[in-house]
Design a protein around this motif. Structure first.
Motif, PDB file in Angstrom:
ATOM      1  N   UNK A   1     -19.336  14.774   0.236  1.00  0.00           N
ATOM      2  CA  UNK A   1     -19.268  15.981  -0.593  1.00  0.00           C
ATOM      3  C   UNK A   1     -17.909  16.151  -1.253  1.00  0.00           C
ATOM      4  N   UNK A   2     -17.031  15.186  -1.036  1.00  0.00           N
ATOM      5  CA  UNK A   2     -15.709  15.275  -1.645  1.00  0.00           C
ATOM      6  C   UNK A   2     -14.690  16.009  -0.790  1.00  0.00           C
ATOM      7  N   UNK A   3     -15.042  16.245   0.478  1.00  0.00           N
ATOM      8  CA  UNK A   3     -14.086  16.894   1.381  1.00  0.00           C
ATOM      9  C   UNK A   3     -13.100  15.851   1.898  1.00  0.00           C
ATOM     10  N   UNK A   4     -11.816  16.139   1.746  1.00  0.00           N
ATOM     11  CA  UNK A   4     -10.792  15.189   2.173  1.00  0.00           C
ATOM     12  C   UNK A   4     -10.682  15.197   3.700  1.00  0.00           C
ATOM     13  N   UNK A   5     -10.873  14.032   4.309  1.00  0.00           N
ATOM     14  CA  UNK A   5     -10.784  13.931   5.775  1.00  0.00           C
ATOM     15  C   UNK A   5      -9.398  13.455   6.198  1.00  0.00           C
TER      16      UNK A   5
ATOM     17  N   UNK B   1       0.861  -1.196   0.000  1.00  0.00           N
ATOM     18  CA  UNK B   1       0.000   0.000   0.000  1.00  0.00           C
ATOM     19  C   UNK B   1       0.892   1.238   0.000  1.00  0.00           C
ATOM     20  N   UNK B   2       0.633   2.123  -0.995  1.00  0.00           N
ATOM     21  CA  UNK B   2       1.482   3.311  -1.110  1.00  0.00           C
ATOM     22  C   UNK B   2       0.746   4.592  -0.733  1.00  0.00           C
ATOM     23  N   UNK B   3      -0.567   4.524  -0.675  1.00  0.00           N
ATOM     24  CA  UNK B   3      -1.295   5.734  -0.329  1.00  0.00           C
ATOM     25  C   UNK B   3      -2.710   5.419   0.131  1.00  0.00           C
ATOM     26  N   UNK B   4      -3.296   6.356   0.860  1.00  0.00           N
ATOM     27  CA  UNK B   4      -4.640   6.130   1.389  1.00  0.00           C
ATOM     28  C   UNK B   4      -5.367   7.475   1.498  1.00  0.00           C
ATOM     29  N   UNK B   5      -6.637   7.471   1.162  1.00  0.00           N
ATOM     30  CA  UNK B   5      -7.393   8.727   1.195  1.00  0.00           C
ATOM     31  C   UNK B   5      -8.801   8.464   1.710  1.00  0.00           C
ATOM     32  N   UNK B   6      -9.274   9.308   2.608  1.00  0.00           N
ATOM     33  CA  UNK B   6     -10.649   9.200   3.113  1.00  0.00           C
ATOM     34  C   UNK B   6     -11.341  10.537   2.854  1.00  0.00           C
ATOM     35  N   UNK B   7     -12.554  10.453   2.322  1.00  0.00           N
ATOM     36  CA  UNK B   7     -13.293  11.686   2.010  1.00  0.00           C
ATOM     37  C   UNK B   7     -14.753  11.519   2.395  1.00  0.00           C
TER      38      UNK B   7
END
Lengths: 184, 90
Positions: free
Chosen positions: B27-31, B18-24
């Motif tokens: 509404x598309x707001x990055x948490x 795993x090289x990256x992780x994103x939670x949003x």
């Protein structure tokens, strides 16, 4: 310049039409009258007589109750407008067209439409944004293994944990949120 | 305040490949974003998952997998939260 007899007649005919169009009143009627013997793609299939179109407005009758004259005249106007907008096909008489003449016209008009389209007037088709891959590559793509169970578990668990963590998000305040200013 | 979320992100990042992780949010707001995942891609990730959910709205949200020769991007939605994991192919 050599002009054949027929060609001369046609030129004369068009000059006549132009002079009528530019000079005369009631031009439409006259041109129609001139053109009625010539059948082309602009000829009306149903020839509505002028008489039918110009039905006189039935005047607001004297029998109208005096208390509602406006309503009655409005109704008459609506009736008249509807009547003028309707083309009574049945009353126009049969429109006979021989089968051979019909097919001849179809052939002629199709040729003209084709000629108009093929003259370069048509805009070039826009390039397709999504192009299909070649058949061999497509087979390879579709036959490839889908997402592995391990990866699916990874993302499913991760998103569940993240959602749970976010639901527990709370503001932790260590100081007083409202600070009184010591205004004398 | 967001310690719990940070812990979850760290845990995911410690998974092999795993090289990256994103939670949003919806509404598309990055948490949260870590590693190769860029904050700016939060909106696109949410939009992709939203469109995928429209294919069969009655079923649970599908997992979207974007693939290149070497990398993979997994996107899934859970409630209002969308998560994307960027990983190298094993």
């Amino acid at each position: 310049m050599y002009v054949s007899h027929d060609g001369y007649q046609i030129i004369l005919f068009y000059i006549t039409i132009y002079s009528i169009v530019y000079n005369g009143r009631n031009t439409k009627k006259q041109v129609n009258h001139l053109m009625e013997n010539i059948v082309n793609e602009r000829t009306h299939l149903l020839e509505v007589t002028e008489q039918q179109q110009e039905t006189p407005v039935p005047a607001a009758s004297a029998t109208t109750p005096p208390r509602k004259p406006d309503e009655q005249s409005l109704l008459n106007r609506i009736l008249h407008e509807t009547a003028t907008n309707v083309i009574d096909v049945g009353a126009l008489g049969p429109y006979a067209l021989e089968a051979s003449a019909y097919s001849e016209r179809v052939r002629l008009y199709t040729a003209r439409v084709g000629g108009a389209g093929g003259a370069g007037a048509r805009a070039p088709r826009p390039p397709r944004l999504l192009a299909d891959v070649p058949a061999a590559e497509r087979q390879l793509c579709l036959a490839a293994h889908t997402l592995s169970a391990q990866d699916k578990d990874l993302i499913t668990n991760a998103v569940k944990k993240a959602a749970a963590a976010i639901s527990e998000l709370r503001v932790e305040h260590h100081e007083d949120l409202v600070v009184p200013f010591r205004v004398p | 305040m967001e310690k719990e979320l940070d812990k979850v992100i760290e845990e995911i990042m410690s998974t092999p490949n795993v090289s990256g992780c994103l939670v949003a949010d919806h509404q598309g707001l990055c948490l949260a974003a870590k590693g190769t995942a860029h904050v700016d891609s939060a909106g696109i990730v949410v939009a992709i998952s939203e469109q995928a959910c429209k294919i069969q709205p009655n079923l649970k949200p599908p997992t979207v997998c974007l693939e290149t020769d070497k990398k993979q991007c997994l996107i899934q939605r859970h409630g209002t939260i969308t998560e994307a994991i960027f990983k190298l192919k094993a």
